[in-house]
Motif scaffolding. Structure first.
Motif: not given
Length: 222
Positions: A35-36, A39, A45, A48-50, A53, A55, A68, A70, A73
């Motif tokens: 997913d990363y 994006l 995304c 998505c599963d972030l 993450a 970023l 999403a 996040l 994150a």
């Protein structure tokens, strides 16, 4: 077993050991979730599963991240202007110093998120959960934050000129020394809201009247 077979077997074992050592010696962030990658390649995304993450400082201008995950994150310093994060889960996320002008965060969950020094000018935060969020020194000028939950949020020195906070829950939140001129607070809950040093000139109060220098009758601490 002949000599050739013995050498082949030894080579296979040696290669296996080498690969194992190489894989386990890689840094923890060497694995990049699918997913990363999606994006960064497409700037979109959705759902998505972030979670967790990193970023930070990324250029995600106009990205589509509706729904999403996040949570936790690292989005510090990220560029999110005009991005769409409607219904996204940002609980415990770090958005300190993020630039998110015009970003759609409606229905998003920002409980416990760090938004200190974030630029959310004209952002859309309708029905957004901001419980216990850190909004210290954040710029929410002309942001739409109606029907949102900011209970126990920390918003010292925040800029909220002409922000719309109608029907939002600000109970227990700390808006000390914040700039709230011309803000719309109609039907907002101000129970134990800290407004010490806040500038509420020409703001519309919960009962529809213009601020007269005293917000204590609405339950605020001033």
């Amino acid at each position: 077993m002949n000599l050739t077979s013995w050498f082949r077997r030894l080579s296979t074992i040696s290669l296996s050991i080498f690969l194992s050592l190489t894989i386990f010696s890689l840094p923890a962030n060497a694995f990049v979730p699918k997913d990363y990658d999606k994006l960064l390649l497409t700037n979109a995304c959705v759902y998505c599963d972030l979670s967790e993450a990193d970023l930070s400082n990324r250029d995600l201008y106009g990205s589509a991240l509706d729904g999403a995950n996040l949570s936790k994150a690292n989005l510090s310093g990220v560029l999110l202007n005009d991005a769409r994060l409607q219904g996204a889960n940002l609980t415990g996320a770090n958005l300190s110093g993020a630039i998110a002008m015009g970003t759609n965060l409606s229905d998003a969950n920002l409980t416990g998120a760090n938004l200190s020094q974030a630029d959310l000018y004209n952002a859309l935060l309708n029905k957004t959960k901001l419980l216990n969020a850190n909004l210290t020194d954040a710029d929410l000028t002309e942001a739409v934050i109606s029907d949102a939950d900011l209970s126990n949020a920390l918003a010292k020195n925040a800029k909220l000129r002409s922000a719309i906070l109608s029907r939002s829950n600000l109970s227990g939140a700390d808006f000390s020394n914040s700039y709230l001129r011309n803000a719309k607070l109609r039907e907002a809950i101000l129970k134990q809201t800290k407004l010490s040093g806040a500038d509420l000139f020409q703001s519309l109060m919960p009962d529809g009247t213009t601020y007269n220098g005293d917000a204590s009758k609405f339950g605020a601490n001033q």
